[in-house]
Scaffold this motif. Structure first.
Motif, PDB file in Angstrom:
ATOM      1  N   PHE A  72      38.562 -24.874  24.006  1.00  0.00           N
ATOM      2  CA  PHE A  72      39.795 -25.277  23.570  1.00  0.00           C
ATOM      3  C   PHE A  72      40.746 -24.703  24.677  1.00  0.00           C
ATOM      4  O   PHE A  72      41.911 -25.288  24.835  1.00  0.00           O
ATOM      5  CB  PHE A  72      40.029 -25.205  22.056  1.00  0.00           C
ATOM      6  N   MET A  75      41.153 -26.677  27.359  1.00  0.00           N
ATOM      7  CA  MET A  75      41.755 -28.022  27.329  1.00  0.00           C
ATOM      8  C   MET A  75      43.108 -27.870  27.224  1.00  0.00           C
ATOM      9  O   MET A  75      43.819 -28.781  27.544  1.00  0.00           O
ATOM     10  CB  MET A  75      41.142 -28.541  25.975  1.00  0.00           C
ATOM     11  N   TYR A  76      43.524 -26.673  26.814  1.00  0.00           N
ATOM     12  CA  TYR A  76      44.809 -26.514  26.257  1.00  0.00           C
ATOM     13  C   TYR A  76      45.754 -25.788  27.440  1.00  0.00           C
ATOM     14  O   TYR A  76      46.988 -25.509  27.166  1.00  0.00           O
ATOM     15  CB  TYR A  76      45.154 -26.129  24.923  1.00  0.00           C
ATOM     16  N   ALA A 155      39.353 -33.017   7.142  1.00  0.00           N
ATOM     17  CA  ALA A 155      40.395 -32.726   7.759  1.00  0.00           C
ATOM     18  C   ALA A 155      40.373 -32.487   9.136  1.00  0.00           C
ATOM     19  O   ALA A 155      41.305 -33.219   9.847  1.00  0.00           O
ATOM     20  CB  ALA A 155      41.188 -31.414   7.116  1.00  0.00           C
ATOM     21  N   SER A 156      39.563 -31.802   9.753  1.00  0.00           N
ATOM     22  CA  SER A 156      39.755 -31.713  11.352  1.00  0.00           C
ATOM     23  C   SER A 156      39.266 -32.853  11.950  1.00  0.00           C
ATOM     24  O   SER A 156      39.779 -33.118  13.140  1.00  0.00           O
ATOM     25  CB  SER A 156      38.548 -30.387  11.671  1.00  0.00           C
ATOM     26  N   VAL A 157      38.388 -33.818  11.265  1.00  0.00           N
ATOM     27  CA  VAL A 157      37.996 -34.827  11.891  1.00  0.00           C
ATOM     28  C   VAL A 157      39.246 -36.028  11.882  1.00  0.00           C
ATOM     29  O   VAL A 157      39.614 -36.374  12.936  1.00  0.00           O
ATOM     30  CB  VAL A 157      37.022 -35.704  11.433  1.00  0.00           C
ATOM     31  N   LEU A 159      42.453 -35.022  11.804  1.00  0.00           N
ATOM     32  CA  LEU A 159      43.412 -34.732  12.758  1.00  0.00           C
ATOM     33  C   LEU A 159      43.063 -34.661  14.220  1.00  0.00           C
ATOM     34  O   LEU A 159      44.035 -34.755  15.092  1.00  0.00           O
ATOM     35  CB  LEU A 159      43.738 -33.052  12.320  1.00  0.00           C
ATOM     36  N   SER A 160      41.853 -34.391  14.473  1.00  0.00           N
ATOM     37  CA  SER A 160      41.614 -34.381  15.764  1.00  0.00           C
ATOM     38  C   SER A 160      40.941 -35.771  16.566  1.00  0.00           C
ATOM     39  O   SER A 160      41.155 -35.951  17.598  1.00  0.00           O
ATOM     40  CB  SER A 160      40.719 -33.166  16.057  1.00  0.00           C
TER      41      SER A 160
ATOM     42  N   ALA C  79      42.228 -28.491  15.083  1.00  0.00           N
ATOM     43  CA  ALA C  79      42.579 -29.624  14.986  1.00  0.00           C
ATOM     44  C   ALA C  79      44.040 -29.990  14.939  1.00  0.00           C
ATOM     45  O   ALA C  79      44.415 -31.015  15.475  1.00  0.00           O
ATOM     46  CB  ALA C  79      41.883 -30.145  13.499  1.00  0.00           C
ATOM     47  N   LEU C  80      44.889 -29.191  14.482  1.00  0.00           N
ATOM     48  CA  LEU C  80      46.302 -29.132  14.383  1.00  0.00           C
ATOM     49  C   LEU C  80      46.586 -29.239  15.764  1.00  0.00           C
ATOM     50  O   LEU C  80      47.329 -29.949  16.134  1.00  0.00           O
ATOM     51  CB  LEU C  80      46.775 -28.152  13.415  1.00  0.00           C
ATOM     52  N   ILE C  81      46.224 -28.168  16.407  1.00  0.00           N
ATOM     53  CA  ILE C  81      46.894 -28.066  17.796  1.00  0.00           C
ATOM     54  C   ILE C  81      46.617 -29.393  18.711  1.00  0.00           C
ATOM     55  O   ILE C  81      47.440 -30.037  19.539  1.00  0.00           O
ATOM     56  CB  ILE C  81      45.926 -26.913  18.614  1.00  0.00           C
ATOM     57  N   THR C  82      45.363 -30.008  18.465  1.00  0.00           N
ATOM     58  CA  THR C  82      44.976 -31.227  19.133  1.00  0.00           C
ATOM     59  C   THR C  82      45.986 -32.246  18.828  1.00  0.00           C
ATOM     60  O   THR C  82      46.592 -33.059  19.374  1.00  0.00           O
ATOM     61  CB  THR C  82      43.682 -31.862  18.732  1.00  0.00           C
ATOM     62  N   ALA C  83      46.385 -32.416  17.273  1.00  0.00           N
ATOM     63  CA  ALA C  83      47.254 -33.306  16.792  1.00  0.00           C
ATOM     64  C   ALA C  83      48.526 -33.143  17.507  1.00  0.00           C
ATOM     65  O   ALA C  83      49.192 -34.021  17.724  1.00  0.00           O
ATOM     66  CB  ALA C  83      47.073 -33.439  15.416  1.00  0.00           C
ATOM     67  N   TYR C  85      49.426 -31.670  20.282  1.00  0.00           N
ATOM     68  CA  TYR C  85      49.367 -31.890  21.470  1.00  0.00           C
ATOM     69  C   TYR C  85      49.505 -33.348  22.006  1.00  0.00           C
ATOM     70  O   TYR C  85      49.986 -33.843  22.754  1.00  0.00           O
ATOM     71  CB  TYR C  85      48.111 -31.166  22.325  1.00  0.00           C
TER      72      TYR C  85
ATOM     73  N   TYR D  59      35.518 -32.855  21.701  1.00  0.00           N
ATOM     74  CA  TYR D  59      35.909 -31.601  20.909  1.00  0.00           C
ATOM     75  C   TYR D  59      36.054 -31.844  19.440  1.00  0.00           C
ATOM     76  O   TYR D  59      35.966 -30.928  18.638  1.00  0.00           O
ATOM     77  CB  TYR D  59      37.366 -31.756  21.415  1.00  0.00           C
ATOM     78  N   LEU D  63      34.468 -29.275  16.404  1.00  0.00           N
ATOM     79  CA  LEU D  63      35.188 -28.699  15.400  1.00  0.00           C
ATOM     80  C   LEU D  63      34.461 -28.922  13.861  1.00  0.00           C
ATOM     81  O   LEU D  63      34.016 -28.140  13.065  1.00  0.00           O
ATOM     82  CB  LEU D  63      36.350 -29.167  15.049  1.00  0.00           C
TER      83      LEU D  63
END
Lengths: 200, 304, 101, 116
Positions: A72, A75-76, A155-157, A159-160, C79-83, C85, D59, D63
């Motif tokens: 990450f 990526m960021y 949640a992570s799926v 959101l991401s 996941a929040l950072i991805t959203a 971004y 990614y 997660l």
């Protein structure tokens, strides 16, 4: 000073120094693996403290987590390898003061407190005890952890993940302006999201 | 003293087995090309000498510390893997109560080390290998952990010596038949060979090792062979009873079983085709992971 | 290796972690600070468990829960950072100004 | 101490490997020219550094993986007491894994096991 003490001081030094270097290095990938080194040293201290399972498990959990952290970072971060050094900090003096204050306060508390001594027996079967606890009295905690992890996964799926059921997740996204109230800056997601056929 | 003797013995074992795998690879390549192998036994040594005579390559602004550390750490992790396995009921180098948990840590740290190796050269092809490897290395780890936990069930312990002792009557390979094949796939992934060669494959010009030559390359290639050896040694102990066996002394049995497992692994790595990394990732999550669940349930019901 | 020294090491980790959390602008570095604080908490928990609690099984469970918290924090955090971004192309905390206006 | 053997073999091999690399580097005095240090790209010249922002296409999987891997923390101690606890252990872990499998199925349905 016996071997265990020497080992403890070495691991403690590694944990603290690498934890500190995390925020000094320019390379983000190095930073996440320095943090991993700090975790590994703490894990080895746990092994010295008669918690072999927790210690070694810390090593593998944290190796995985820091691997993902490094991904990450790449990526960021504008500059994941730190080729041109930069500090990205705010309220720097306040943060240093807060860190030092918390350390000093905790240390003061620790030094004045008298702890009862009731060490774990060297031949205690700690992993068996943990297993019995998980399946017995703490069964609800264990199953609740399962539900929590499920919620985390979902949640992570949500959101991401980019490809949702209701279209691409970045549809309609607008990058922030450089000035307040100005034009959106940077990449425009609509053009890059594979909807080229709209232009036909 | 026993500590030093065991360390020397295990390092010698790793070197010997690495040579054995290299010989097998050479024979296999010759058979595929339909030619007679030339000096098959000495060839790995010639190759070592050739690599050592090379200049160590450098790139512009590499992360030199990590670039040199990564192959050394990879070999060291393989060493700690074999250290968990006893030669006989009395001699184990790392008598860890939670041996298979450490093996899990070896797998996780291997992913980190391979990523660092690809990252630190500051070269595009190496990085592609590194990113690909993480995608496959992470989920494969789950499968091996399930398989090892299944083997720990009848032993009621996480220590490798106890798992071996639990196989006195019946080896795990018969009791839990899915375990060994699934674990061998992990071995191919940890040393990135054949169908699991996502880090150092030819389509990205050698991937993480694309920029590596000279002594660092020698260490890297040795480490790959050593890691395969470590997987085979653990597999021989966890599924084939390790040093247990009639007539012959324990260490001989362990070596025999390890060489047999290595033969199968090398064969698999030369026979199976590779698929694209995204398909492999889907395959791991949707086919191999459910298979390992099934395996765990099977082992659990049997152990009741 | 006494409980006091272990706790001081843990306090040092917590202090450094707090510094990182408060000072770092980038989301990912901020999370590193949080993780470092949890690292100190875990060390302290295991220290207490080993030296004053006499090996009570729930003490180990506490550490595992701390580790689970860390995993949840990482997964949801990234996941929040991805959203964020994806929607705003922001990767530093200053990029988020919605609550100010 | 259980760590002694582990750290000994790790230290031996890592030190040996680093020593070999160091000696080999010392033994050859010839230097690479700067033009030889260009990363290998099949003959073409790179126009960027390799170290830059990269879209890692899996990614979401990582997660999900972090959350799922937490379950290992519970499984190892479970395996040790499995035989002693019997059917209860089987049922409890079955439930736990079933809960987590829902997450994997959800992720599969959302297509996170493909390149995004």
């Amino acid at each position: 000073m016996n071997v265990t003490d020497i080992a403890f001081w070495i691991f403690a030094a590694i944990a603290v120094v690498s934890g500190w270097r995390v925020f000094c290095t320019d390379s983000m990938v190095r930073a996440s693996f320095l943090l991993m080194l700090s975790f590994i040293a703490v894990g080895l201290i746990m092994v010295l403290l008669n918690a072999p399972y927790l210690g070694i498990a810390t090593v593998f959990m944290m190796a995985v987590e820091m691997m993902v952290m490094a991904l990450f970072m790449v990526m960021y971060m504008m500059n994941p390898a730190g080729l041109n050094p930069m500090m990205m900090v705010h309220q720097h003096r306040f943060s240093i003061a807060a860190g030092v204050f918390v350390f000093a306060a905790l240390t003061g508390l620790i030094v004045v407190t008298r702890f009862s001594s009731n060490p774990v027996a060297p031949d205690a079967e700690v992993v068996v005890g943990l297993g019995k606890e998980l399946l017995g009295d703490s069964m609800l905690i264990f199953e609740t952890a399962g539900v929590t992890l499920l919620a985390t996964m979902v949640a992570s799926v949500i959101l991401s993940s980019r490809s949702g059921r209701f279209g691409e997740a970045d549809t309609g996204a607008v990058p922030p302006p450089l000035e307040p109230g100005g034009e959106p800056a940077g990449r425009q997601p609509e053009q890059a999201s594979g909807h080229a056929h709209h232009h036909h | 003293m026993t500590l030093i003797a065991l360390t020397v013995a295990w390092v010698a074992f790793l070197l010997g087995m690495a040579w054995y795998i290299a010989v097998l690879d050479g024979l296999w390549a010759a058979a595929r090309e339909g030619r007679a192998p030339r000096a098959p036994l000495a060839n790995p040594l010639y190759r070592c000498a050739t690599i050592l005579r090379q200049q160590s390559n450098l790139t512009e602004a590499p992360d030199l510390l990590n670039w040199r550390l990564a192959p050394a750490l990879y070999a060291g992790l393989a060493g700690t893997g074999v250290a968990l396995v006893p030669f006989s009921s009395a001699s184990v180098l790392a008598d860890l109560e939670v041996g298979i948990v450490w093996w899990g840590a070896v797998e996780a740290l291997t992913v980190v080390v391979v990523f660092l190796h690809g990252w630190s050269a500051n070269s595009q092809l190496g990085l592609i290998g590194a990113y690909r490897y993480v995608a496959i290395g992470l989920p494969v780890m789950l499968i091996s952990m399930f398989v090892l936990i299944a083997a720990a069930l009848p032993a009621e312990s996480l220590a490798v010596p106890k798992i071996i002792e639990s196989q006195r009557e019946l080896w795990n390979v018969i009791r839990q038949p899915l375990g060994l094949p699934l674990f061998l796939l992990l071995g191919l992934s940890l040393s990135f060979r054949g169908p699991f060669n996502y880090a150092d494959s030819a389509d990205i010009a050698g991937g993480t090792a694309a920029e590596v030559s000279g002594a660092p390359r020698l260490v890297w290639e040795f480490a790959r062979l050593a890691m395969l050896t470590a997987v085979a040694t653990v597999a021989a102990s966890v599924f084939l009873g390790g040093y247990l066996g009639p007539w012959l002394p324990g260490p001989v049995w362990l070596v025999l079983k390890t060489t047999a497992v290595l033969l199968v692994s090398v064969g698999l790595s030369h026979q199976l085709a590779r698929i694209s990394p995204s398909r492999m990732m889907t395959l791991i999550w949707t086919v191999l992971l459910p298979l390992s669940f099934l395996h765990l349930v099977w082992a659990g019901v049997l152990a009741l | 290796m006494t409980l006091t020294t272990i706790l001081i090491v843990a306090a040092a980790l917590i202090g450094i972690g707090l510094y990182g959390t408060l000072s770092q602008q980038s989301f990912v570095m901020l999370m590193m600070g949080l993780e470092l604080m949890l690292n100190g908490v875990m060390l302290a928990a295991v220290g207490f468990w080993s030296l004053t609690a006499g090996g009570l099984p729930t003490g180990q469970l506490l550490t595992i829960i701390a580790m689970a918290v860390m995993a949840v924090e990482m997964a949801v955090g990234f996941a929040l950072i991805t959203a964020v971004y994806r929607n705003r192309q922001a990767d530093v905390t200053e990029g988020l100004t919605t609550l100010k206006h | 101490m259980a760590l002694t053997g582990l750290l000994t073999i790790m230290g031996t091999i890592v030190a040996g490997a680093l020593l070999l690399q160091w000696v080999a580097a010392r033994a050859r005095r010839d230097r690479l020219a700067e033009s030889q240090k260009i990363p290998f790209l099949g003959g073409s010249a790179p126009n960027t550094h390799a170290w830059q922002r990269f879209h890692v296409r899996y990614y979401s999987m990582t997660l999900l993986f972090i959350a799922f891997e937490m379950e290992m923390m519970f499984m190892y101690p479970w395996a040790v007491v499995y035989v002693a606890e019997g059917v209860k252990a089987l049922a409890e872990m079955g439930m736990f894994l079933a809960i987590l499998t829902v997450g994997i199925l959800y992720g599969w349905r959302e297509g996170i096991f493909r390149w995004q």
